[in-house]
Design a protein around this motif. Sequence first.
Motif, mmCIF file in Angstrom:
data_model
loop_
_atom_site.group_PDB
_atom_site.id
_atom_site.type_symbol
_atom_site.label_atom_id
_atom_site.label_comp_id
_atom_site.label_asym_id
_atom_site.label_seq_id
_atom_site.Cartn_x
_atom_site.Cartn_y
_atom_site.Cartn_z
ATOM 1 N N VAL A 1 10.573 -12.139 -40.748
ATOM 2 C CA VAL A 1 11.090 -10.796 -40.450
ATOM 3 C C VAL A 1 12.491 -10.629 -41.041
ATOM 4 C CG1 VAL A 1 11.772 -9.201 -38.621
ATOM 5 C CG2 VAL A 1 9.714 -10.591 -38.349
ATOM 6 N N LYS A 2 13.333 -11.632 -40.861
ATOM 7 C CA LYS A 2 14.692 -11.576 -41.413
ATOM 8 C C LYS A 2 14.660 -11.502 -42.932
ATOM 9 C CE LYS A 2 16.622 -14.264 -37.577
ATOM 10 N NZ LYS A 2 17.167 -15.583 -37.160
ATOM 11 N N GLU A 3 13.755 -12.267 -43.527
ATOM 12 C CA GLU A 3 13.636 -12.284 -44.984
ATOM 13 C C GLU A 3 13.204 -10.915 -45.508
ATOM 14 O OE1 GLU A 3 10.786 -14.655 -48.094
ATOM 15 O OE2 GLU A 3 11.722 -15.837 -46.496
ATOM 16 N N ILE A 4 12.240 -10.315 -44.832
ATOM 17 C CA ILE A 4 11.766 -8.993 -45.245
ATOM 18 C C ILE A 4 12.871 -7.947 -45.104
ATOM 19 C CG2 ILE A 4 10.202 -7.101 -44.630
ATOM 20 C CD1 ILE A 4 8.111 -9.209 -43.904
ATOM 21 N N SER A 5 13.573 -7.980 -43.973
ATOM 22 C CA SER A 5 14.599 -6.961 -43.710
ATOM 23 C C SER A 5 15.792 -7.078 -44.649
ATOM 24 C CB SER A 5 15.075 -7.053 -42.258
ATOM 25 O OG SER A 5 15.738 -8.278 -42.016
#
Length: 223
Positions: free
Chosen positions: A66-70
Amino acid sequence: MKKILIVDDHPIFRMGMAELLNQEEDFTVCAIAEDISSARKAIREEQPDMAIVDITLAHENGLDLVKEISSGHCPIQVLVLSMHLESVWAERAIRAGARGYIMKKEASESVISALRIISEGRVYLSKNMTSLLLDKFHVNPSVSGGAPTEEVLTDRELEVYRLIGMGLSTREIAERINLGVKTIGTYRDRIKQKLCIKNAAELTRRAVLWTESTHSGTGDPTL
């Protein structure tokens, strides 16, 4: 029509969710993935509009994805769909960049509603979770300042803490989340320091109580 990526390590769940979403006129499942590596590949090749991500992905933490996508350049809206108690993980998921959090026990109609709300640019949380967050922001200062709670832990520390509560040894935790034994030892020390825990036995006891209570949905343990 919104293209959706499903990231979950349970094949039966992935298949069921894909079948559910493909019945909707405004959604289509463009890819499924069981881990972060295959999710990255699907994002590059399929360029989904949205992603449904579980927190627990075998040996990985879905919040890392999720952090990588955001933090990337792709405008992918993420809904975290997990078995873990929302009072513990929902706020962390939103901070990581997710646009919503919903528990797997919720009805399928709630998942569809959550995706539609997120697709409109809004944030989805259950009514109970929204109420909890509002209470947190309006908490009476006189009741604060007590013993530290698990909220002070980082996402990785909380993951290690949860695995301690599941009865895993330091080496088993290291193997589970692909980190070194010394690194896990460092996390254990940080957790003890943050929670004012004196020794390993007390750490294990508290972690077990917390893990059992959050898994069963009864709330935080009283120690």
